[in-house]
Enzyme design. Sequence first.
Site, PDB file in Angstrom:
ATOM      1  N   THR A 221       0.817  -1.205   0.000  1.00  0.00           N
ATOM      2  CA  THR A 221       0.000   0.000   0.000  1.00  0.00           C
ATOM      3  C   THR A 221       0.858   1.265   0.000  1.00  0.00           C
ATOM      4  OG1 THR A 221      -0.248  -0.376   2.358  1.00  0.00           O
ATOM      5  CG2 THR A 221      -2.137  -0.895   0.974  1.00  0.00           C
ATOM      6  N   THR A 224       6.475   1.789   2.791  1.00  0.00           N
ATOM      7  CA  THR A 224       7.900   2.052   2.633  1.00  0.00           C
ATOM      8  C   THR A 224       8.106   3.320   1.810  1.00  0.00           C
ATOM      9  OG1 THR A 224       8.157  -0.332   2.531  1.00  0.00           O
ATOM     10  CG2 THR A 224      10.079   0.990   1.982  1.00  0.00           C
ATOM     11  N   GLU A 439     -19.692 -20.847 -18.779  1.00  0.00           N
ATOM     12  CA  GLU A 439     -19.409 -19.410 -18.690  1.00  0.00           C
ATOM     13  C   GLU A 439     -20.627 -18.568 -19.063  1.00  0.00           C
ATOM     14  OE1 GLU A 439     -16.996 -18.527 -17.046  1.00  0.00           O
ATOM     15  OE2 GLU A 439     -15.909 -20.418 -17.116  1.00  0.00           O
TER      16      GLU A 439
END
Length: 636
Positions: A221, A224, A439
């Site tokens: 996120t 650092t 699908e």
Amino acid sequence: MHATRKLNPAQSRTAKGATATGLLTVGWFLLQSLLPVSVAIAQERNPEELTYGQFLEKIEQGQVEQVDLDQTRGIASVRLAGQPEDEPPQKVTLFAGERNPELIRLLRDNDVDVEIADAGGNGALAWLATNSLLALILVFGLLMILRRSASGAGNAMNFGRSRARFQMEAKTGVVFDDVAGIEEAKEELQEVVSFLKNPEKFTAIGARIPKGVLLIGQPGTGKTLLAKAIAGEAAVPFFSISGSEFVEMFVGVGASRVRDLFRKAKENAPCIVFIDEIDAVGRQRGTGIGGGNDEREQTLNQLLTEMDGFEGNSGIIVIAATNRVDVLDMALLRPGRFDRQIVVDLPTYRGRLAILEVHARNKKIDPEVSLEAVARRTPGFSGAELANLLNEAAILTARRRKETVTMVDIEDAIDRVTIGLSLTPLLDSSRKRMTAYHEIGHALVGTLLQHADSVNKVTIIPRSGGVEGFTQFLPSEDVIDSGLYTRNWLIDRITVALGGLAAEAEVYGEDETTTGAGSDIKQVTSLARQMVTLFGMSDLGPLALESSDNQVFLGRNLMPRSEYSEALATQIDGQVREIAKQSFDRAREVLRNNRPLMDRLVDMLLEQETMDGDQFRQLVAEYTPLPEKTLVQSNT
Ligand code: ADP
Ligand code: ZN
């Protein structure tokens, strides 16, 4: 297969210490096998020998007059009763290094004259020399191993002094402009920059400068990055270490690393000290599997001592990052330590857009690319995942020998990071047709239910990892970003997830359904279970029957086991089954009522292999009116 997305890439860490540990064991093994040899060398110099057994016997018989005990060499010199003065004493080999308490007791009980010497004679010296040489070689070897593994890490800068593995960057080169989408966190940290730049401004009016800031958030996120940006903005050096690197194989190493780190930091103040993964050292003391961990506790204590030791205005600000604040030791969170806590959340739509803009800066992006559309397509992505996405798109572009990154490349990169590499399409076969029905089942149910997310894409091009096809939905950012889901949305979502299996059952009969729906069913079960046990959305009423695992920020989560009776457990299972069964029936009904449409869509999909959402809806609209979606979302 229903579209699935991996939100948190598993963090994999390689154990750098592994080789060193391996060599260490070898070292010890050598030591073990060499010791008896050196003892043997020492023993050769003692001609007159008594065995230990004979020695004990002679003591008991009162034949022993005097004993000199040499504990170091493990040898007793025995003078027997009536032995001539000029004869050398008899030698007895004892167990080296042992205190031999029974022997001493026995001697005392029998009134034998005992003298205890610690070292003496040439033999002992030789023995000592051999062994200390061995020890020296061993220590030297160890140092070499440690040095090698430290330099192997290839870090920006290593301080040899204590094999410390922290890094220092004099200039991080990162500024706040490089950090996007986490505006609140940025704003709070702006203040820290002013502390570092003009501490006097704050101390003059008696304000206490914070020593520690804790950044809380999932991996990727930008924690650092934020810490580096603070250092960059304030133009101060950036020291960093990861919590997992503190905790090493030897007790005391972690603590000495903390000491070294802070000593260096003080020499370079003002500066930022960044501790990543602080939970690795900062877990509550006295907890964890197998009881306490001395090494970790010592390291943590040292860290607390260091933080308490420097004055608030020393110019060192410690920034730590974690995603598990719930497991941290309370002592870390006390005033004067990490008393500022800043949550760094996953970015919202606006945040994602801003992050994409930052990372698009240094890439050749086609002007027709809509980063808004990309941001909309990527709810739940972290900053690191978004950066990675654009990088993947650029790689694809280069591989395709194109000049600029287009929307197609980005779309492909999204599929690639979320679902897997695309493989060559299957040849026409009954298997392929069945996949198409599966699908289309998802997609059609999804299109016809009012509260379901809109279809973005249906495809039967297989992907790595055994994916034969997938249907992708476009979640509404309102829902994802707010984290609030209605019961209608959840039920429709479960129904859509069962659409694949329902189509197989409708077309081929229940006996012919396949295992392809396995992950759909897993998802359904988990969602239905949460509805019952967490959100009070069943006949059992509004009861929180389980603590949710992923909400770690809410508090300590040390007791994951649910506390309900066997009877209630049966009821829960019943409710979950009820939700799943009703949704399955509903999906089948939708498909049964639209069988000609479904067949037509399957034929189209077999022909085209991929259909996008708008084309899909257009076809559906030819047969039946589209519901007015509560969450309409277009792809542009
Ligand atoms: P964390 O420390 O929270 O695990 P990082 O700061 O290491 O995450 O993020 C890794 C990379 O992801 C960064 O170097 C940057 O390229 C990108 N990134 C993450 N968050 C952001 C953000 N908010 N803005 C811009 N880039 C980001
Ligand atoms: Zn499926």
